[in-house]
Motif scaffolding. Structure first.
Motif, mmCIF file in Angstrom:
data_model
loop_
_atom_site.group_PDB
_atom_site.id
_atom_site.type_symbol
_atom_site.label_atom_id
_atom_site.label_comp_id
_atom_site.label_asym_id
_atom_site.label_seq_id
_atom_site.Cartn_x
_atom_site.Cartn_y
_atom_site.Cartn_z
ATOM 1 N N CYS A 139 -60.323 12.523 -66.504
ATOM 2 C CA CYS A 139 -61.509 13.249 -66.079
ATOM 3 C C CYS A 139 -62.384 13.472 -67.316
ATOM 4 O O CYS A 139 -61.915 14.006 -68.322
ATOM 5 N N CYS A 178 -61.188 15.464 -60.068
ATOM 6 C CA CYS A 178 -62.083 15.618 -61.225
ATOM 7 C C CYS A 178 -63.332 16.417 -60.858
ATOM 8 O O CYS A 178 -63.775 17.271 -61.633
ATOM 9 N N GLU A 219 -65.961 17.615 -63.524
ATOM 10 C CA GLU A 219 -65.902 16.432 -64.370
ATOM 11 C C GLU A 219 -66.016 15.168 -63.527
ATOM 12 O O GLU A 219 -66.024 15.225 -62.295
ATOM 13 N N GLN A 220 -66.097 14.036 -64.206
ATOM 14 C CA GLN A 220 -66.249 12.751 -63.533
ATOM 15 C C GLN A 220 -64.977 11.920 -63.747
ATOM 16 O O GLN A 220 -64.444 11.851 -64.855
ATOM 17 N N MET A 221 -64.500 11.277 -62.679
ATOM 18 C CA MET A 221 -63.298 10.471 -62.748
ATOM 19 C C MET A 221 -63.576 9.141 -63.440
ATOM 20 O O MET A 221 -64.606 8.508 -63.216
ATOM 21 N N ASP A 224 -61.081 11.279 -57.595
ATOM 22 C CA ASP A 224 -62.472 11.706 -57.708
ATOM 23 C C ASP A 224 -62.627 13.165 -57.270
ATOM 24 O O ASP A 224 -63.310 13.952 -57.927
#
Length: 93
Positions: free
Chosen positions: A89, A58, A63-65, A55
Protein backbone atom coordinates in the motif's frame (compact mmCIF):
# COMPACT_ATOMS: atom_id res chain seq x y z
CA UNK A 1 -37.45 -31.92 -13.11
CA UNK A 2 -35.51 -30.12 -15.88
CA UNK A 3 -35.35 -27.00 -13.72
CA UNK A 4 -33.87 -28.92 -10.79
CA UNK A 5 -31.24 -30.51 -13.03
CA UNK A 6 -30.37 -27.16 -14.56
CA UNK A 7 -30.03 -25.54 -11.11
CA UNK A 8 -27.81 -28.39 -9.92
CA UNK A 9 -25.62 -27.96 -13.01
CA UNK A 10 -25.31 -24.21 -12.46
CA UNK A 11 -24.36 -24.77 -8.83
CA UNK A 12 -21.56 -27.09 -9.88
CA UNK A 13 -20.31 -24.63 -12.50
CA UNK A 14 -20.48 -21.67 -10.12
CA UNK A 15 -18.20 -23.24 -7.50
CA UNK A 16 -17.36 -21.89 -4.10
CA UNK A 17 -15.11 -18.85 -3.70
CA UNK A 18 -13.18 -18.01 -0.55
CA UNK A 19 -10.92 -15.03 0.07
CA UNK A 20 -8.29 -15.12 2.81
CA UNK A 21 -7.59 -12.43 5.35
CA UNK A 22 -4.90 -9.89 4.48
CA UNK A 23 -1.65 -11.10 6.04
CA UNK A 24 1.68 -9.26 6.42
CA UNK A 25 4.45 -10.75 4.26
CA UNK A 26 7.37 -8.59 5.46
CA UNK A 27 9.11 -5.59 3.90
CA UNK A 28 5.81 -3.65 3.83
CA UNK A 29 4.16 -6.29 1.66
CA UNK A 30 0.91 -8.15 2.25
CA UNK A 31 -0.72 -11.23 0.76
CA UNK A 32 -4.29 -12.23 0.00
CA UNK A 33 -5.42 -15.48 -1.61
CA UNK A 34 -8.61 -16.25 -3.52
CA UNK A 35 -9.57 -19.89 -3.94
CA UNK A 36 -12.35 -21.28 -6.13
CA UNK A 37 -13.41 -24.89 -5.72
CA UNK A 38 -15.62 -26.95 -7.99
CA UNK A 39 -16.23 -24.49 -10.78
CA UNK A 40 -15.26 -23.27 -14.20
CA UNK A 41 -14.51 -19.70 -13.12
CA UNK A 42 -12.35 -17.76 -15.59
CA UNK A 43 -8.84 -17.00 -14.27
CA UNK A 44 -9.48 -13.29 -14.78
CA UNK A 45 -12.28 -13.40 -12.21
CA UNK A 46 -10.19 -15.32 -9.68
CA UNK A 47 -7.36 -12.79 -9.98
CA UNK A 48 -9.75 -9.83 -9.94
CA UNK A 49 -11.22 -10.97 -6.63
CA UNK A 50 -7.78 -10.86 -4.96
CA UNK A 51 -7.00 -7.49 -6.56
CA UNK A 52 -10.33 -6.04 -5.42
CA UNK A 53 -9.81 -7.20 -1.83
CA UNK A 54 -6.28 -5.74 -1.75
CA UNK A 55 -7.54 -2.46 -3.25
CA UNK A 56 -10.28 -2.22 -0.60
CA UNK A 57 -7.71 -2.84 2.14
CA UNK A 58 -5.35 -0.11 0.94
CA UNK A 59 -8.20 2.36 0.29
CA UNK A 60 -9.42 1.86 3.86
CA UNK A 61 -5.98 3.09 4.98
CA UNK A 62 -6.09 6.09 2.63
CA UNK A 63 -3.45 4.50 0.41
CA UNK A 64 -3.21 3.06 -3.09
CA UNK A 65 -2.64 -0.64 -3.82
CA UNK A 66 0.49 -1.63 -5.78
CA UNK A 67 0.72 -5.18 -7.12
CA UNK A 68 4.09 -6.81 -6.40
CA UNK A 69 3.41 -10.40 -7.57
CA UNK A 70 0.55 -12.72 -8.56
CA UNK A 71 0.87 -16.49 -8.49
CA UNK A 72 -1.82 -18.86 -9.75
CA UNK A 73 -2.23 -22.55 -9.01
CA UNK A 74 -4.66 -25.24 -10.07
CA UNK A 75 -6.43 -26.37 -13.21
CA UNK A 76 -9.83 -24.92 -14.03
CA UNK A 77 -12.49 -27.60 -13.73
CA UNK A 78 -10.11 -30.22 -12.25
CA UNK A 79 -8.46 -28.85 -9.12
CA UNK A 80 -9.12 -25.79 -6.96
CA UNK A 81 -8.03 -22.55 -8.62
CA UNK A 82 -5.98 -20.26 -6.43
CA UNK A 83 -4.64 -16.74 -7.00
CA UNK A 84 -2.14 -15.49 -4.43
CA UNK A 85 -1.50 -11.76 -4.62
CA UNK A 86 1.45 -10.02 -2.97
CA UNK A 87 0.96 -6.25 -2.76
CA UNK A 88 1.94 -3.11 -0.93
CA UNK A 89 0.00 0.00 0.00
CA UNK A 90 1.52 3.30 -1.11
CA UNK A 91 0.69 6.74 0.23
CA UNK A 92 -1.34 8.84 -2.18
CA UNK A 93 0.34 12.16 -2.87
Amino acid sequence: MKTKLMLAGLTILAGCTTVSEITPAGDGHYTVTTQVRGGMTPWGEVKATSLKRADEYCNSRGEQMHQVDMQTHGVRGWTPQEAELTFSCLKVE
